[in-house]
Motif scaffolding. Structure first.
Motif, PDB file in Angstrom:
ATOM      1  N   LYS A 207      42.100  85.728  26.993  1.00 54.43           N
ATOM      2  CA  LYS A 207      41.361  84.495  26.693  1.00 54.43           C
ATOM      3  C   LYS A 207      40.807  83.831  27.951  1.00 54.43           C
ATOM      4  O   LYS A 207      40.709  82.603  28.015  1.00 54.43           O
ATOM      5  CB  LYS A 207      42.253  83.503  25.947  1.00 54.43           C
ATOM      6  N   GLY A 208      40.454  84.609  28.950  1.00 54.33           N
ATOM      7  CA  GLY A 208      39.911  84.048  30.178  1.00 54.33           C
ATOM      8  C   GLY A 208      40.963  83.657  31.196  1.00 54.33           C
ATOM      9  O   GLY A 208      40.632  83.325  32.340  1.00 54.33           O
ATOM     10  N   PHE A 209      42.229  83.691  30.805  1.00 55.28           N
ATOM     11  CA  PHE A 209      43.329  83.420  31.723  1.00 55.28           C
ATOM     12  C   PHE A 209      43.758  84.725  32.394  1.00 55.28           C
ATOM     13  O   PHE A 209      43.669  85.788  31.796  1.00 55.28           O
ATOM     14  CB  PHE A 209      44.543  82.841  30.980  1.00 55.28           C
ATOM     15  N   GLU A 210      44.218  84.621  33.630  1.00 51.50           N
ATOM     16  CA  GLU A 210      44.778  85.783  34.291  1.00 51.50           C
ATOM     17  C   GLU A 210      45.869  85.374  35.269  1.00 51.50           C
ATOM     18  O   GLU A 210      45.913  84.234  35.721  1.00 51.50           O
ATOM     19  CB  GLU A 210      43.704  86.610  34.996  1.00 51.50           C
ATOM     20  N   ALA A 211      46.763  86.335  35.531  1.00 51.35           N
ATOM     21  CA  ALA A 211      47.833  86.118  36.498  1.00 51.35           C
ATOM     22  C   ALA A 211      48.199  87.468  37.090  1.00 51.35           C
ATOM     23  O   ALA A 211      48.245  88.477  36.373  1.00 51.35           O
ATOM     24  CB  ALA A 211      49.052  85.482  35.830  1.00 51.35           C
ATOM     25  N   THR A 212      48.485  87.475  38.396  1.00 51.59           N
ATOM     26  CA  THR A 212      48.823  88.712  39.089  1.00 51.59           C
ATOM     27  C   THR A 212      50.260  88.662  39.559  1.00 51.59           C
ATOM     28  O   THR A 212      50.690  87.677  40.177  1.00 51.59           O
ATOM     29  CB  THR A 212      47.883  88.939  40.282  1.00 51.59           C
ATOM     30  N   TYR A 213      50.999  89.715  39.300  1.00 52.35           N
ATOM     31  CA  TYR A 213      52.410  89.849  39.677  1.00 52.35           C
ATOM     32  C   TYR A 213      52.461  90.149  41.176  1.00 52.35           C
ATOM     33  O   TYR A 213      52.094  91.234  41.616  1.00 52.35           O
ATOM     34  CB  TYR A 213      52.990  91.016  38.873  1.00 52.35           C
ATOM     35  N   ARG A 214      52.935  89.186  41.957  1.00 53.68           N
ATOM     36  CA  ARG A 214      53.025  89.335  43.407  1.00 53.68           C
ATOM     37  C   ARG A 214      54.491  89.417  43.811  1.00 53.68           C
ATOM     38  O   ARG A 214      55.188  88.406  43.869  1.00 53.68           O
ATOM     39  CB  ARG A 214      52.370  88.142  44.110  1.00 53.68           C
ATOM     40  N   LYS A 215      54.935  90.628  44.073  1.00 54.03           N
ATOM     41  CA  LYS A 215      56.348  90.819  44.406  1.00 54.03           C
ATOM     42  C   LYS A 215      56.671  90.234  45.783  1.00 54.03           C
ATOM     43  O   LYS A 215      57.740  89.673  46.008  1.00 54.03           O
ATOM     44  CB  LYS A 215      56.683  92.312  44.357  1.00 54.03           C
ATOM     45  N   GLU A 216      55.725  90.344  46.711  1.00 52.86           N
ATOM     46  CA  GLU A 216      56.010  89.905  48.084  1.00 52.86           C
ATOM     47  C   GLU A 216      56.195  88.398  48.189  1.00 52.86           C
ATOM     48  O   GLU A 216      56.915  87.909  49.047  1.00 52.86           O
ATOM     49  CB  GLU A 216      54.903  90.379  49.031  1.00 52.86           C
ATOM     50  N   THR A 217      55.532  87.668  47.291  1.00 56.61           N
ATOM     51  CA  THR A 217      55.686  86.203  47.291  1.00 56.61           C
ATOM     52  C   THR A 217      56.460  85.731  46.059  1.00 56.61           C
ATOM     53  O   THR A 217      56.585  84.514  45.855  1.00 56.61           O
ATOM     54  CB  THR A 217      54.306  85.517  47.299  1.00 56.61           C
ATOM     55  N   THR A 218      56.983  86.642  45.276  1.00 59.18           N
ATOM     56  CA  THR A 218      57.690  86.346  44.007  1.00 59.18           C
ATOM     57  C   THR A 218      56.944  85.288  43.224  1.00 59.18           C
ATOM     58  O   THR A 218      57.513  84.242  42.840  1.00 59.18           O
ATOM     59  CB  THR A 218      59.158  85.939  44.251  1.00 59.18           C
ATOM     60  N   SER A 219      55.668  85.555  42.966  1.00 59.69           N
ATOM     61  CA  SER A 219      54.849  84.573  42.271  1.00 59.69           C
ATOM     62  C   SER A 219      54.066  85.206  41.130  1.00 59.69           C
ATOM     63  O   SER A 219      53.853  86.432  41.099  1.00 59.69           O
ATOM     64  CB  SER A 219      53.885  83.899  43.249  1.00 59.69           C
ATOM     65  N   PHE A 220      53.624  84.346  40.207  1.00 60.82           N
ATOM     66  CA  PHE A 220      52.847  84.796  39.049  1.00 60.82           C
ATOM     67  C   PHE A 220      51.997  83.605  38.609  1.00 60.82           C
ATOM     68  O   PHE A 220      52.165  83.049  37.537  1.00 60.82           O
ATOM     69  CB  PHE A 220      53.792  85.264  37.938  1.00 60.82           C
ATOM     70  N   HIS A 221      51.065  83.202  39.447  1.00 54.94           N
ATOM     71  CA  HIS A 221      50.271  82.000  39.216  1.00 54.94           C
ATOM     72  C   HIS A 221      49.233  82.242  38.124  1.00 54.94           C
ATOM     73  O   HIS A 221      48.542  83.261  38.115  1.00 54.94           O
ATOM     74  CB  HIS A 221      49.553  81.580  40.501  1.00 54.94           C
ATOM     75  N   LEU A 222      49.068  81.253  37.250  1.00 62.09           N
ATOM     76  CA  LEU A 222      48.111  81.342  36.148  1.00 62.09           C
ATOM     77  C   LEU A 222      46.793  80.725  36.579  1.00 62.09           C
ATOM     78  O   LEU A 222      46.784  79.619  37.146  1.00 62.09           O
ATOM     79  CB  LEU A 222      48.659  80.603  34.922  1.00 62.09           C
ATOM     80  N   GLU A 223      45.686  81.408  36.287  1.00 64.89           N
ATOM     81  CA  GLU A 223      44.372  80.911  36.667  1.00 64.89           C
ATOM     82  C   GLU A 223      43.384  81.073  35.514  1.00 64.89           C
ATOM     83  O   GLU A 223      43.505  81.988  34.701  1.00 64.89           O
ATOM     84  CB  GLU A 223      43.838  81.665  37.899  1.00 64.89           C
TER      85      GLU A 223
END
Lengths: 116, 112
Positions: free
Chosen positions: B60-76
């Motif tokens: 639905k136009g949202f995306e998030a990338t699994y970043r292991k090095e920064t332990t992050s999953f920011h929604l955009e």
């Protein structure tokens, strides 16, 4: 098709009363989860069933909380001698896959319990 | 133990603005990561997921990338709509039977 349903949607109980919350999962779903969501918080895990077996009840906050799923479909969460801190939304979720699977969880609308 | 931390809300935006909701996690092993959305009066719905490092979930136009090095999953999302107003929950699962650990949720309010 029908999703996960829960009843009642709202329950008001006097402190000390027992309550029973029902969850009807999606037909054929092996896994069933209960979560507790306090106001302004994210859901917190209570217990997990795979078919009729309760495989994890580590999240149940006290021995006043009891859950069952006797025939591997409908589940009931029972809270005995309710206390004010039990006030929350109780969410049920089901998933098609069983242990070692990572199937999507489908959530019901929740039961909002208010203990006076 | 496992935990998820997401930015506090409410996040208030005008329609067509760019959205970021930050999410970081702590977990043993290699969890799967999720974003769930709760529209007013409705139950939680899965928005997107990623199951391994560098995966990008989108919907639905949202995306998030699994970043292991920064332990992050920011929604955009590049351009939000009024209909995106909801509470968004970041979550992880690292048990075999998929028990979810949720963040506290972030309310998004989009005005016309």
């Amino acid at each position: 098709g029908a999703g996960v349903s829960q009843s009642p949607r709202y329950k008001v109980a006097k402190r000390g009363q027992d309550v029973a919350l029902r969850c009807d999962p999606i037909s054929g779903h092996v896994s069933l989860f209960w979560y507790q969501q306090a106001l302004g918080q994210g859901p917190e895990f209570l217990t997990y069933f795979q078919n009729e077996a309760q495989l994890d009840k580590s999240g149940l906050p006290s021995d006043r909380f009891f859950a069952e799923r006797p025939e591997g479909s409908v589940s009931t969460l029972k809270i005995q001698r309710t206390q004010q801190e039990d006030s929350a939304v109780y969410l049920c979720a089901s998933s098609l896959t069983g242990a070692s699977g990572k199937g999507e969880q489908f959530f019901g609308p929740g039961t909002r319990l208010t203990v006076l | 133990g496992n935990s998820v931390t997401q930015m506090e809300g409410p996040v208030t935006l005008s329609e067509e603005a760019f959205l970021t909701i930050n999410c970081t996690y702590t977990a043993t092993g290699y969890p799967s990561l999720f974003w769930y959305v709760q529209y007013p009066g409705e139950g939680l719905q899965l928005l997107l997921k990623a199951t391994k490092a560098d995966d990008k979930g989108s919907n639905k136009g949202f995306e998030a990338t699994y970043r292991k090095e920064t332990t992050s999953f920011h929604l955009e999302k590049g351009s939000v709509q009024v209909s995106d107003s909801a509470v968004y929950f970041c979550a992880l699962s690292d048990r075999g039977y998929s028990t979810l650990t949720f963040g506290k949720g972030t309310m998004l309010l989009v005005s016309p």
